[in-house]
Design a protein around this motif. Sequence first.
Motif, mmCIF file in Angstrom:
data_model
loop_
_atom_site.group_PDB
_atom_site.id
_atom_site.type_symbol
_atom_site.label_atom_id
_atom_site.label_comp_id
_atom_site.label_asym_id
_atom_site.label_seq_id
_atom_site.Cartn_x
_atom_site.Cartn_y
_atom_site.Cartn_z
ATOM 1 N N TYR A 112 27.127 52.298 -19.760
ATOM 2 C CA TYR A 112 27.953 51.111 -19.496
ATOM 3 C C TYR A 112 29.396 51.500 -19.767
ATOM 4 N N ASP A 115 35.107 49.966 -17.412
ATOM 5 C CA ASP A 115 35.346 49.109 -16.244
ATOM 6 C C ASP A 115 34.295 47.998 -16.154
ATOM 7 N N ASP A 116 33.043 48.336 -16.455
ATOM 8 C CA ASP A 116 31.980 47.324 -16.457
ATOM 9 C C ASP A 116 32.294 46.233 -17.476
ATOM 10 N N THR A 119 35.344 44.131 -16.339
ATOM 11 C CA THR A 119 34.975 43.297 -15.187
ATOM 12 C C THR A 119 34.207 42.061 -15.635
ATOM 13 N N GLN A 120 33.234 42.249 -16.540
ATOM 14 C CA GLN A 120 32.444 41.118 -17.006
ATOM 15 C C GLN A 120 33.260 40.188 -17.910
#
Length: 215
Positions: A112, A115-116, A119-120
Amino acid sequence: MDFLFVLLKTLFFYWIIVLVYRFMGKREVGELSIVDLIVSILIAELAAMNIEQIDSSIFLSLLPIGILVFLQIFFARISLKNGKVRNFMDGEPSVIVNRGIVNFKEMMKQRYNLDDLLTQLRAREVKSLEEVDYAILETSGKLSVFLKQQGKSGPYPLAIILDGEIQEDTLKQIKRSKNWLLDMLSFKGVALEEVFYAFYRDHQLFIIKNSDCIS
């Protein structure tokens, strides 16, 4: 004739799948675990293959669908009573941000990336990592976010005891030992196996016993 047969098979499998999911229990699509998702895909594929193959037997598809439903319900019931089976089948939540500090080691373990995470966070209208107290990656892949309260860190949001089993990772996060927890339970006169759910907040241990739950 072929068109009519395909139409009838489509309607038949439509109602079969509706009944199957009603039988398997309610859960939001976004909350599906890995196992739930796999079973869903397999059931859909089996139904689609049977509809496409005009000369195929309906009952040959119903058999594997029935087996999948049985296995899903079987393991779901075992998971309700056994935390180890539940963790094996569904996995465990991962603490990505702990008291405002990003846990890069856990992120690498879960593959993970930053960026993940960002983004979330943006999807939950969180402008900056500095606003985040805790961020927990659930087994469904959803990120649960707990913001700082007036710039201060709040109580830890995960369970210390779940279904009578001590959550040792949670104890590590709050810097407490297993002996401390057992002493707290002894002080309150509650046995570990009697505890359905327990969490720690404001230097107090809050307990929900099995007897407090509706059976």
